[in-house]
Each structure stands twice: as structure tokens, then as C-alpha cells.
Design an enzyme around this catalytic site. Structure first.
Site, mmCIF file in Angstrom:
data_model
loop_
_atom_site.group_PDB
_atom_site.id
_atom_site.type_symbol
_atom_site.label_atom_id
_atom_site.label_comp_id
_atom_site.label_asym_id
_atom_site.label_seq_id
_atom_site.Cartn_x
_atom_site.Cartn_y
_atom_site.Cartn_z
ATOM 1 N N ASN A 1 30.029 49.686 30.439
ATOM 2 C CA ASN A 1 31.339 49.275 30.939
ATOM 3 C C ASN A 1 32.390 50.377 30.782
ATOM 4 O OD1 ASN A 1 34.146 47.861 30.125
ATOM 5 N ND2 ASN A 1 33.151 46.878 31.860
ATOM 6 N N SER B 1 43.605 42.795 26.253
ATOM 7 C CA SER B 1 43.272 41.518 25.609
ATOM 8 C C SER B 1 44.551 40.827 25.141
ATOM 9 C CB SER B 1 42.374 41.743 24.396
ATOM 10 O OG SER B 1 41.021 41.720 24.760
ATOM 11 N N LYS C 1 36.254 41.834 13.559
ATOM 12 C CA LYS C 1 35.104 42.176 14.399
ATOM 13 C C LYS C 1 33.973 41.212 14.103
ATOM 14 C CE LYS C 1 34.082 45.652 17.207
ATOM 15 N NZ LYS C 1 35.138 46.356 17.931
ATOM 16 N N LYS D 1 41.996 40.150 15.501
ATOM 17 C CA LYS D 1 41.626 40.440 16.888
ATOM 18 C C LYS D 1 40.480 41.430 16.883
ATOM 19 C CE LYS D 1 42.234 39.891 21.273
ATOM 20 N NZ LYS D 1 40.771 39.603 21.272
ATOM 21 N N THR E 1 39.430 49.428 28.927
ATOM 22 C CA THR E 1 39.098 50.386 27.861
ATOM 23 C C THR E 1 39.099 51.802 28.437
ATOM 24 O OG1 THR E 1 37.760 48.695 26.810
ATOM 25 C CG2 THR E 1 37.399 50.950 26.064
ATOM 26 N N LYS F 1 43.916 49.938 14.946
ATOM 27 C CA LYS F 1 44.129 50.063 16.392
ATOM 28 C C LYS F 1 45.253 49.140 16.869
ATOM 29 C CE LYS F 1 40.125 50.106 18.532
ATOM 30 N NZ LYS F 1 38.912 49.699 19.264
#
Ligand code: GLU
Length: 412
Positions: A222, A353, A108, A72, A192, A96
């Protein structure tokens, strides 16, 4: 594709992991499992630009670890993207997801472009090309991408469309961070910042008069802009924000609504350099302000051994990934400046997510209230656990978070 000896990635993480191993925080098995990324993908693929010329696009996807579930992690578009950076970020994603108890590993992706130099049509070609290159290594149970620096719900839309075209599937759970119409989750766009905000609210819950708390936020994208809005609405004094063009400052507090309308209110996003209702300072000066809370919410590596001696904030919340170098962090520890580390502070994005992926698989759609309550619950649980381990074992919050995450990855 590469042998583990051929390629050196994650210099920073390896150093950190080695350090915490040397201090006896983790054991040799922990060290071994996290020393190398599980899978590294790299592609150089052509697109045809609007002027008919061909351009070669360099792109990466790294799956760092999948002990706990499918990979992820987001995909960023940035000129500084390279394999080391993407691997480093994939490593942080592994920790994380484990820290906040998600059934995911860490991954990533990155494309080495400056998105400002491409038209929308070209960006669509670049996004679709990326999926074509790595398609067989993606899937709801293999590796699930998402947005990151400079990537948007619209880009996620192009990617899912391409994925479904190639595979003949009609899955929504291939990618997260989609628009609501495309199967996205309520609250993902602000998640976030929201996660970091919940942590700050918990940390400062004893302080009734939040006006006393001065905040500086580096970055007004963002994460940074949403954080500025949330904090100001709760009464915190946001004295400075910035983008890559400049920082703006008002010691009595900026009018964040006005700044937000200036930047995002028109057809085209405006740069802060043109904002005239506040004093302009440099990004460096913003980082060095005497504030209660400093929120780096832009790129990595902004607090370094060069500027760390000038940092005066009492508390740093890492909304960006990796904003503090390893050497600088040692100095911050000596100066007793608290750091709420990225793998905790910005985990709100990947938590929502996960909710999106879960809703897609179950064909459900949860309300915003439901999503935010679940997010708050999960991130505050992780935060309290980190505080507990840090307190009991006299560790920094980052080391405590690493220890919890690594032990979970190794299923201890
Ligand atoms: N790019 C975000 C991060 O660094 C979100 C990743 C995701 O949602 O998978 O955490």
C-alpha cells in the site's frame, strides 16, 4: 496484568531514549514517562478453521501513552509479531501523534499469523475474535485501531461490525481506515505515501528537473506502490522497487504503471518475481543502490550494522516503521546520510485517520481535495518545525522530532 519489572519491552526505544537523555536533549521526567507502556494486553483465542480443526491465535494490543488523548494505532497481521515489536511500534505511535499535533496517544496491535495461510472466512473469524478479546479496551475515546501491515479496509469493516454487535452501539469512530461505504475518509488509502511525498516535494522544491532524482523503494504494498506512482507522475526516476519475492531494477527508470498493472491489475495480486520487463536484483542490492532517495516501505530492521556500510543513498525516507536499527543509524549519521524518520515520514496515515475519526464524530464527509490540503498543511508544518529544531540545536532529524514530540507529550 504485568508489573513494570516483570516484562522487558521496547529495548530499541529505551536505548534511543536513554541516548537522547544522556545527550541532554530531554530531562529525567521525560525519560520516566516514556519508559514503560501504559497498558499491555495479550490473548490466545481459538478459531475453527475451514477444515474443522481448531487453531489458537496469539494477539496483542499495547497502549503506550495516552497523555494527549485516546490511544491510536494500527493492527498488523504478521508471523513475526511479538510483544516487544508491538510495544516498540506503540511507542513510535505515541511520538508520531504528538509530533503532528493530534489529540491522540499512541497504541499498536498485532496478530501473530501469516495471513497467506488463512482463507478469507478464517481471517474474518480471526479479526472478529480480536475485537471480542479486547473490546472493553477499545472505543472512540479510549483506543482507536486502524490498518497496518497486511490489514485492509475490509478487515476494519469486520472489526467495526463486531464491535457494534458486542457493545450495541452504532459508532463509526471506533476504528479508522474503513471503506468509504463504511464511514471511511476520502484519501485514507493513499495517505501514508501522500504524506511522505509532500515532504519530498518540499525538500526538493528547488530542483526543477526531477528526472535527475533517482529513487529506490523497498516494498510495493500500500505505501510503497502508491509512493512509486506519485513520484513517477511528478517526474522522479524510480529505478527500483521490490516485494518479498525479489527487487526489479532499471537504471533509466522503471515503468511504474506497467509494474503496478502487473502486480495489482488481475484478480489476484502477483509477485514481482514473475515480472519480466526489468532486471531482477535482490532486496539487499536494492538497499545498496547509489540513489538520491531510498524509501524503505516494507518491514522494520532492514538497514542494520551488517549492511549500513554499503548504503550509498543520499537521503532515506522511512515510510515503514523502524527500518533502521539504532546502531546503523549512528553509522548513517557519520556518513552524513540524511534520515527522514518514520514518526514524521509516514505520519500521513495517522493524520488522515484523525480526519476520519473527526468526520465520524461530527457526521461529516470531506472531499478528497479538502483532506489532502489539510494533510499537506499538517505534515509540512511538522516537517518545518523538525528542520528548525534540528538546525538550531545541531540534532539529527530523528532526535529533533523526538524532542518536539516528547515535550508535547509531557505538555511542556
Ligand atoms: N498503521 C499506521 C501507522 O503506523 C496508521 C495508524 C493509524 O492510522 O492509526 O502510522
Amino acid at each position: 496484568m504485568y508489573s513494570k519489572d516483570e516484562i522487558v519491552v521496547c529495548k530499541k526505544s529505551k536505548l534511543e531514549i536513554q541516548n537522547i537523555f544522556n545527550q541532554g536533549i530531554i530531562d529525567r521526567d521525560d525519560l520516566k514517562i516514556l519508559k514503560h507502556p501504559r497498558r499491555i494486553l495479550c490473548a490466545n483465542y481459538p478459531i475453527i478453521k475451514d477444515n474443522g480443526e481448531q487453531e489458537i491465535i496469539t494477539a496483542f494490543r499495547v497502549l503506550y501513552n495516552n497523555n494527549l488523548g485516546p490511544g491510536k494505532g494500527g493492527i498488523r497481521f504478521h508471523p513475526s509479531v511479538d510483544l516487544d515489536e508491538v510495544s516498540e511500534l506503540a511507542f513510535i505511535m505515541s511520538l508520531k501523534t504528538a509530533l503532528v499535533d493530534l489529540p491522540f496517544g499512541g497504541a499498536k496491535g498485532g496478530i501473530r499469523i501469516d495471513p497467506k495461510e488463512f482463507s478469507k472466512t478464517e481471517l474474518e473469524k480471526i479479526s472478529r475474535g480480536y475485537v471480542r478479546e479486547f473490546c472493553k479496551y477499545f472505543g472512540p475515546q479510549i483506543d482507536v485501531p486502524a490498518p497496518d501491515v497486511n490489514t485492509t479496509p475490509e478487515i476494519m469493516g469486520w472489526m467495526i461490525d463486531e464491535y457494534n454487535k458486542i457493545t450495541g452501539e452504532n459508532t463509526k469512530a471506533f476504528i479508522t481506515g474503513k471503506t468509504i461505504e463504511n464511514g471511511g475518509s476520502e484519501g485514507r488509502d493513499k495517505s501514508t505515501a501522500m504524506g511522505g511525498f509532500y515532504i519530498l516535494q518540499e525538500e526538493y522544491k528547488e530542483i526543477q528537473d526531477k528526472l535527475k532524482l533517482k529513487v529506490a523503494i523497498q516494498g510495493f504494498g500500500n505505501a510503497g506502490s502508491v509512493m512509486a506512482n506519485l513520484l513517477q507522475a511528478e517526474g522522479y526516476t524510480v529505478v527500483a522497487v521490490s516485494d518479498s519475492s525479489t527487487a526489479i531494477y532499471n537504471e533509466r527508470g522503471l515503468d511504474i504503471e506497467d509494474v503496478f498493472n502487473y502486480v495489482y491489475g488481475g484478480d489476484k495480486k502477483q509477485r514481482l518475481i514473475g515480472y519480466s520487463n526489468a532486471k531482477q536484483i535482490s532486496n539487499e542490492e536494492l538497499l545498496e543502490l547509489d540513489v538520491d532517495i531510498l524509501v524503505p516501505a516494507a518491514l522494520g530492521g532492514v538497514i542494520t550494522i551488517q549492511n549500513v556500510k554499503n548504503i550509498k543513498a543520499k537521503n532515506i525516507l522511512e515510510l515503514a516503521n523502524g527500518p533502521i536499527t539504532v546502531e546503523a543509524e549512528h553509522v548513517l549519521e557519520e556518513k552524513n546520510i540524511q534520515v527522514i524518520p518514520d514518526l514524521l515520514a509516514n505520519a500521513g496515515g495517522v493524520i488522515v485517520s484523525y480526519f476520519e475519526w473527526d468526520q465520524n464524530l461530527k457526521e461529516e464527509h470531506w472531499s478528497l481535495e479538502d483532506v489532502n490540503n489539510k494533510l499537506k498543511d499538517r505534515i509540512i508544518t511538522a516537517y518545518k518545525k523538525v528542520l528548525e529544531v534540528a538546525g538550531k540545536e545541531s540534532l539529527s532529524l530523528r532526535k529533533a522530532a523526538y524532542k518536539i514530540a516528547i515535550q508535547k507529550i509531557n505538555k511542556k
